[in-house]
Design an enzyme around this catalytic site. Structure first.
Site, PDB file in Angstrom:
ATOM      1  N   THR A  47       0.847  -1.184   0.000  1.00 35.38           N
ATOM      2  CA  THR A  47       0.000   0.000   0.000  1.00 35.38           C
ATOM      3  C   THR A  47       0.887   1.239   0.000  1.00 35.38           C
ATOM      4  O   THR A  47       1.912   1.292   0.689  1.00 35.38           O
ATOM      5  CB  THR A  47      -1.016  -0.011   1.158  1.00 35.38           C
ATOM      6  OG1 THR A  47      -1.850   1.154   1.029  1.00 35.38           O
ATOM      7  CG2 THR A  47      -0.366  -0.009   2.529  1.00 35.38           C
ATOM      8  N   GLU A  48       0.491   2.228  -0.818  1.00 32.54           N
ATOM      9  CA  GLU A  48       1.369   3.366  -1.102  1.00 32.54           C
ATOM     10  C   GLU A  48       1.782   4.138   0.145  1.00 32.54           C
ATOM     11  O   GLU A  48       2.826   4.775   0.166  1.00 32.54           O
ATOM     12  CB  GLU A  48       0.669   4.378  -2.037  1.00 32.54           C
ATOM     13  CG  GLU A  48       0.258   3.860  -3.380  1.00 32.54           C
ATOM     14  CD  GLU A  48      -1.182   3.372  -3.360  1.00 32.54           C
ATOM     15  OE1 GLU A  48      -1.454   2.339  -2.702  1.00 32.54           O
ATOM     16  OE2 GLU A  48      -2.023   4.002  -3.998  1.00 32.54           O
ATOM     17  N   ASN A  49       0.937   4.105   1.164  1.00 31.22           N
ATOM     18  CA  ASN A  49       1.268   4.902   2.345  1.00 31.22           C
ATOM     19  C   ASN A  49       2.304   4.235   3.237  1.00 31.22           C
ATOM     20  O   ASN A  49       2.635   4.785   4.279  1.00 31.22           O
ATOM     21  CB  ASN A  49       0.005   5.243   3.141  1.00 31.22           C
ATOM     22  CG  ASN A  49      -0.776   4.028   3.548  1.00 31.22           C
ATOM     23  OD1 ASN A  49      -1.041   3.140   2.730  1.00 31.22           O
ATOM     24  ND2 ASN A  49      -1.134   3.945   4.812  1.00 31.22           N
ATOM     25  N   SER A  89       8.354   3.856  -0.695  1.00 35.39           N
ATOM     26  CA  SER A  89       7.135   3.223  -1.188  1.00 35.39           C
ATOM     27  C   SER A  89       6.973   3.432  -2.687  1.00 35.39           C
ATOM     28  O   SER A  89       6.638   2.498  -3.433  1.00 35.39           O
ATOM     29  CB  SER A  89       5.924   3.789  -0.446  1.00 35.39           C
ATOM     30  OG  SER A  89       4.754   3.124  -0.856  1.00 35.39           O
TER      31      SER A  89
END
Lengths: 222, 243
Positions: A47-49, A89
């Protein structure tokens, strides 16, 4: 007319994810893909975060709001999870380290262009990680209804809405078919057995090509 | 060296009008809500700072934190990737009436621009946004047969960051996904102001697990029981919080 439900489209997309693959699922509909991994296969979700190897949502009341996904929904961790900052990320994203990204779409074009972030100049624009995710994953796959709510084709010769990325999509899983994008053309790979070639072509805004037999798209009731 | 300050008010006392402020956090995770509200308190008392440019992934939720800065009229411009949230009504109104300018940046480009700002790299090329509306006016170059967009570094006068542990020298750790943009923002700001749940003596954090080295941090204040912005937002709380 026969068509796959969103769950069934997600199931079909999940069958192509290998055990141990690093996968990013877009916010919303694509998140369903995680539920339909074949038994014994475990993808590692990004997940990008800033989490690798997160798991499903916690029980209500167990949420920890420092442990969320890109859609800002609470998640859990699986053994082997890792945290990292945003630059790392997106290095995973753009650097070619993800095996597959599965995203939604407003429109997909036969040249691989994708429109999935903006429906035009009205309203407040918001892009998030959409434009990053379409570059760098080894495969960028789309899951979508074959047509819009009004019955208009979503698979087109060229996108009409603002682009998210140019020439980035490699495969489209729709409510009617599985279609690859190769050399600027839609290649029909699978279709619902109840649907004739002419019928699916009528619902598609660009020519569907074949370079071999078209397999039956068979999906369990879900 | 001891970078501790005595309290939140002192921590934000010298943020001037017109500066660029990076604010850590992604949604509620990592949002330094106590530092932001201290800045709001100062504005209520003095009318300053104002005309701020904010850098964050989002543009505020409900009537707290970043949204409350906008609602108080302290913000001139926001640089972010995703201004939508569960309740973005404050930003949406300010955007529509033109009182706040928006610079929309893809999320990974935003992170890398901040990293570049902290790392002394004035520009870089990325595949993100090639051929889209967000690449308009930016130089494009071809490398090894692919096209890339030139993006510029992003620096700030101030960063407001929420950490889990700090030591007195400013070494930091974060809690889970609350890390997000914060280590990058610490690098990119002239003055990085950190609220930490606990401040330890130098040596209290194993050097092997330091995420942000203290060289990137100027001020630290202990906030022992930080509130979670998401909890406040879900409870419908608004700035100023009731004591």
């Amino acid at each position: 007319m026969d068509k796959l439900s969103n769950n069934q489209i997600a199931w079909r997309a999940a069958q192509d994810i290998a055990d141990g693959a690093y996968v990013n699922l877009g916010i919303g509909f694509p998140e369903k893909v995680a539920q339909y991994q074949p038994p014994g296969r475990h993808a590692i979700f990004h997940t990008e975060n800033g989490i690798l190897n997160f798991g499903e949502a916690p029980a209500p009341g167990e949420e920890d709001w420092d442990l969320i996904n890109a859609g800002k929904k609470a998640v859990t961790l699986r053994p082997g999870a890792a945290f990292f900052h945003h630059a790392d990320s997106f290095a995973m994203v753009r650097g070619g380290h993800l095996d597959v990204a599965i995203l939604g779409a407003y429109e997909v074009a036969e040249n691989g262009d994708l429109a999935n972030w903006s429906t035009g100049p009205k309203g407040v624009p918001a892009v998030g990680g959409a434009m990053d995710l379409v570059h760098g994953a080894k495969r960028v796959a789309i899951i979508t209804d074959h047509v819009t709510k009004d019955g208009q084709p979503k698979l087109l010769r060229r996108c009409t809405l603002p682009l998210t990325g140019v020439g980035c999509v490699t495969r489209v899983y729709t409510s009617l078919a599985v279609i690859d994008i190769a050399d600027g053309r839609f290649m029909l790979r699978e279709k619902l057995p109840s649907l004739g070639l002419e019928a699916i072509q009528r619902l598609t805004g660009a020519e569907l090509h074949r370079d071999g037999p078209v397999a039956d798209l068979i999906v369990p009731e879900l | 060296m001891d970078k501790r300050v005595t309290g939140l008010a002192e921590a934000v006392a010298d943020i001037e009008d017109g500066v660029t402020v990076m604010i850590g956090g992604f949604g509620g995770a990592g949002s330094p809500i106590e530092l932001i509200h201290a800045l709001l308190d100062r504005h209520r008392a003095t009318g300053h700072p104002r005309d701020l440019t904010l850098v964050n992934n989002n543009a505020g939720n409900g009537h707290l934190g970043l949204a409350a800065l906008i609602e108080a009229g302290m913000v001139r411009k926001i640089i972010c990737s995703f201004p939508r949230s569960a309740d973005a009504s404050v930003f949406n109104a300010a955007y529509r009436d033109g009182s706040v300018e928006l610079e929309l940046v893809p999320q990974g480009t935003l992170a890398e621009r901040i990293r570049a700002g902290g790392a002394g790299i004035p520009a870089f090329y990325t595949p993100t946004s090639v051929g889209t509306d967000l690449a308009r006016g930016k130089p494009v170059a071809e490398f090894d047969g692919r096209r890339y967009v030139q993006e510029r570094w992003l620096k700030a006068d101030v960063a407001l960051v929420k950490a889990e542990l700090a030591d007195t020298q400013g070494n930091l750790t974060y809690r889970m996904a609350a890390r997000n943009f914060s280590p990058l923002m610490c690098m990119a700001a002239t003055q990085t102001i950190v609220q930490a749940r606990r401040i330890l003596a130098a040596g209290g954090i194993d050097p092997e697990v330091v995420v942000t080295p203290g060289i990137f941090v100027q001020k630290i204040v202990e906030v022992a029981s930080p509130v979670q912005e998401e909890d406040l937002a879900r409870a419908g709380a608004a700035y100023p919080l009731e004591a």
